[in-house]
Motif scaffolding. Structure first.
Motif, PDB file in Angstrom:
ATOM      1  N   SER A   1       0.801  -1.222   0.000  1.00  0.00           N
ATOM      2  CA  SER A   1       0.000   0.000   0.000  1.00  0.00           C
ATOM      3  C   SER A   1       0.833   1.272   0.000  1.00  0.00           C
ATOM      4  N   VAL A   2       1.993   1.257   0.671  1.00  0.00           N
ATOM      5  CA  VAL A   2       2.703   2.521   0.916  1.00  0.00           C
ATOM      6  C   VAL A   2       4.098   2.581   0.299  1.00  0.00           C
ATOM      7  N   LEU A   3       4.642   1.478  -0.174  1.00  0.00           N
ATOM      8  CA  LEU A   3       6.020   1.505  -0.672  1.00  0.00           C
ATOM      9  C   LEU A   3       6.036   1.870  -2.155  1.00  0.00           C
ATOM     10  N   PRO A   4       6.746   2.938  -2.545  1.00  0.00           N
ATOM     11  CA  PRO A   4       6.822   3.305  -3.962  1.00  0.00           C
ATOM     12  C   PRO A   4       7.413   2.173  -4.798  1.00  0.00           C
ATOM     13  N   ARG A   5       6.952   2.067  -6.025  1.00  0.00           N
ATOM     14  CA  ARG A   5       7.429   0.989  -6.911  1.00  0.00           C
ATOM     15  C   ARG A   5       8.767   1.388  -7.523  1.00  0.00           C
ATOM     16  N   GLU A   6       9.754   1.456  -6.647  1.00  0.00           N
ATOM     17  CA  GLU A   6      11.121   1.766  -7.037  1.00  0.00           C
ATOM     18  C   GLU A   6      11.996   0.576  -6.672  1.00  0.00           C
ATOM     19  N   GLN A   7      13.313   0.756  -6.685  1.00  0.00           N
ATOM     20  CA  GLN A   7      14.192  -0.392  -6.457  1.00  0.00           C
ATOM     21  C   GLN A   7      13.950  -1.056  -5.107  1.00  0.00           C
ATOM     22  N   GLU A   8      13.632  -0.268  -4.072  1.00  0.00           N
ATOM     23  CA  GLU A   8      13.377  -0.845  -2.758  1.00  0.00           C
ATOM     24  C   GLU A   8      12.273  -1.908  -2.834  1.00  0.00           C
ATOM     25  N   TRP A   9      11.208  -1.568  -3.503  1.00  0.00           N
ATOM     26  CA  TRP A   9      10.080  -2.482  -3.668  1.00  0.00           C
ATOM     27  C   TRP A   9      10.507  -3.762  -4.374  1.00  0.00           C
ATOM     28  N   HIS A  10      11.256  -3.604  -5.459  1.00  0.00           N
ATOM     29  CA  HIS A  10      11.620  -4.764  -6.275  1.00  0.00           C
ATOM     30  C   HIS A  10      12.593  -5.693  -5.547  1.00  0.00           C
ATOM     31  N   PHE A  11      13.467  -5.158  -4.693  1.00  0.00           N
ATOM     32  CA  PHE A  11      14.373  -6.032  -3.947  1.00  0.00           C
ATOM     33  C   PHE A  11      13.632  -6.808  -2.855  1.00  0.00           C
ATOM     34  N   ILE A  12      12.700  -6.149  -2.152  1.00  0.00           N
ATOM     35  CA  ILE A  12      11.915  -6.884  -1.157  1.00  0.00           C
ATOM     36  C   ILE A  12      11.120  -7.999  -1.825  1.00  0.00           C
ATOM     37  N   GLU A  13      10.472  -7.680  -2.940  1.00  0.00           N
ATOM     38  CA  GLU A  13       9.645  -8.670  -3.614  1.00  0.00           C
ATOM     39  C   GLU A  13      10.484  -9.793  -4.231  1.00  0.00           C
ATOM     40  N   SER A  14      11.672  -9.481  -4.711  1.00  0.00           N
ATOM     41  CA  SER A  14      12.565 -10.524  -5.230  1.00  0.00           C
ATOM     42  C   SER A  14      12.901 -11.520  -4.128  1.00  0.00           C
ATOM     43  N   GLY A  15      13.220 -11.004  -2.937  1.00  0.00           N
ATOM     44  CA  GLY A  15      13.505 -11.895  -1.818  1.00  0.00           C
ATOM     45  C   GLY A  15      12.303 -12.733  -1.442  1.00  0.00           C
ATOM     46  N   ARG A  16      11.119 -12.112  -1.421  1.00  0.00           N
ATOM     47  CA  ARG A  16       9.907 -12.844  -1.056  1.00  0.00           C
ATOM     48  C   ARG A  16       9.641 -13.998  -2.021  1.00  0.00           C
ATOM     49  N   TYR A  17       9.733 -13.741  -3.312  1.00  0.00           N
ATOM     50  CA  TYR A  17       9.357 -14.771  -4.279  1.00  0.00           C
ATOM     51  C   TYR A  17      10.423 -15.855  -4.435  1.00  0.00           C
ATOM     52  N   LEU A  18      11.685 -15.514  -4.245  1.00  0.00           N
ATOM     53  CA  LEU A  18      12.695 -16.567  -4.252  1.00  0.00           C
ATOM     54  C   LEU A  18      12.490 -17.490  -3.049  1.00  0.00           C
ATOM     55  N   GLU A  19      12.222 -16.909  -1.881  1.00  0.00           N
ATOM     56  CA  GLU A  19      11.959 -17.710  -0.687  1.00  0.00           C
ATOM     57  C   GLU A  19      10.695 -18.540  -0.866  1.00  0.00           C
ATOM     58  N   ARG A  20       9.669 -17.970  -1.458  1.00  0.00           N
ATOM     59  CA  ARG A  20       8.420 -18.701  -1.653  1.00  0.00           C
ATOM     60  C   ARG A  20       8.627 -19.906  -2.562  1.00  0.00           C
ATOM     61  N   ALA A  21       9.383 -19.719  -3.647  1.00  0.00           N
ATOM     62  CA  ALA A  21       9.648 -20.839  -4.546  1.00  0.00           C
ATOM     63  C   ALA A  21      10.400 -21.950  -3.821  1.00  0.00           C
ATOM     64  N   GLU A  22      11.424 -21.597  -3.052  1.00  0.00           N
ATOM     65  CA  GLU A  22      12.177 -22.605  -2.302  1.00  0.00           C
ATOM     66  C   GLU A  22      11.287 -23.335  -1.310  1.00  0.00           C
ATOM     67  N   ASN A  23      10.413 -22.596  -0.619  1.00  0.00           N
ATOM     68  CA  ASN A  23       9.531 -23.222   0.362  1.00  0.00           C
ATOM     69  C   ASN A  23       8.578 -24.202  -0.298  1.00  0.00           C
ATOM     70  N   THR A  24       8.033 -23.835  -1.443  1.00  0.00           N
ATOM     71  CA  THR A  24       7.113 -24.733  -2.143  1.00  0.00           C
ATOM     72  C   THR A  24       7.828 -26.003  -2.568  1.00  0.00           C
ATOM     73  N   VAL A  25       9.032 -25.867  -3.098  1.00  0.00           N
ATOM     74  CA  VAL A  25       9.799 -27.044  -3.508  1.00  0.00           C
ATOM     75  C   VAL A  25      10.129 -27.908  -2.294  1.00  0.00           C
TER      76      VAL A  25
END
Length: 319
Positions: free
Chosen positions: A150-174
């Motif tokens: 809701s509050v984080l601008p879609r700049e590099q900060e956003w993309h690095f947090i989301e990159s970490g989230r989705y890499l972790e999510r993929a590993e957890n699913t596997v």
């Protein structure tokens, strides 16, 4: 953006996702306790420790597998790096190092979560029942994710947090699917309750039913959690979003954007996504699925190393 800031953000995303995954798995384990294969007390709790690959770390502190010891170790232990408390603590430490660069709501949410966990005792969880505790954990993580969206601008900060989230999510699913494979290797007809619990651990039960109606088999679950493009916790969905965030990182001036290592990270994410997009039913039989899951595990780890080499190595962050 400095390399250390990018790394701190990446690990905030990973640790918060890891904490949620742990809460989901432990909560589902409690719902499964009445099943026959959990009748033996030692097996009941050692199985949960094995699901996290934590037997060696657990044995350093405890001689037996009991409810109190396992719950303490997996949730509130300060010494085990992957306990729920440690995940939130490490997310908080990384966020604290860059809090002046982010909306204050994010710090407030994680700090309040950390303080609440720090006051919790195992006796409190056992007295009230663990399920309300884990529901609160999931709610607090959902609040952080909602604030981030809701509050984080879609700049590099956003993309690095989301990159970490989705890499972790993929590993957890596997990792979860590795446990499914182990169960059916021991018994080709894995119990219905166990398979249903796997789906519930990733909030996939209803979505799975829409896709497979009354079917419920290990290959179907693997197909759904690996390849379903519309389900947010499938490996394919995670790598599709990860690839998008890696591409968007290159649109900003920042650590290593557009370098050969950045391009390599993009290629690795795209290669894994392409393999998932080409998975066939015959690739998901018990005999064939093991090799696929091992390739995906190594692919996740390799991508993590490439991202570290590309974006984080010049300066160190607390991770």
């Amino acid at each position: 953006m400095l390399n250390r800031n990018a790394e701190a953000l990446f690990w905030v995303g990973r640790y918060m996702e890891r904490a949620e995954n742990h809460a989901r798995l432990i909560d589902v384990h409690y719902h499964l306790q009445h099943e026959n294969d959990f009748a033996h007390e030692e097996h009941k709790w050692s199985r949960l420790i094995d699901a996290f690959g934590a037997r060696e770390d657990y044995r350093k502190q405890f001689d037996q597998f009991t409810e109190r010891d396992v719950l303490s170790f997996m949730t509130l232990d300060r010494g085990y790096n992957n306990s729920l408390f440690s995940c939130v603590s490490q997310a908080r430490n990384n966020l604290r190092s860059i809090r002046e660069k982010l909306p204050t709501e994010l710090w407030d949410a994680v700090n309040a979560f950390y303080l609440w966990l720090g006051d919790m005792q195992v006796a409190d969880m056992l007295a009230e029942g663990p399920n309300p505790f884990f529901r609160q954990v999931k709610d607090r993580i959902a609040m952080f994710q909602g604030l981030e969206h809701s509050v984080l601008p879609r700049e590099q900060e956003w993309h690095f947090i989301e990159s970490g989230r989705y890499l972790e999510r993929a590993e957890n699913t596997v990792r979860i699917l590795h446990s499914v494979l182990a169960a059916i290797s021991a018994d080709r007809a894995a119990p219905y309750a166990y398979l249903n619990a796997v789906l519930r651990s990733v909030s996939a039960a209803q979505a799975f039913r829409k896709a497979y109606a009354d079917g419920m088999s290990a290959p179907q679950i693997m197909e759904f959690l690996l390849t379903r493009r519309s389900f947010p916790r499938s490996a394919y969905f995670a790598f599709e979003r990860l690839e998008e965030h890696l591409e968007d990182i290159g649109r900003f001036e920042g650590p290593a954007a557009g370098t050969p290592l950045h391009e390599r990270a993009l290629r690795q994410a795209g290669k894994i996504k392409a393999e998932l997009g080409c998975v066939e039913r015959e690739d998901l039989t018990p005999d064939a699925a093991g090799a696929l899951l091992l390739r995906l595990t190594e692919g996740c780890r390799g991508l993590g190393r490439t991202m570290a080499d590309s974006f984080f190595r010049l300066e160190e962050a607390s991770a």
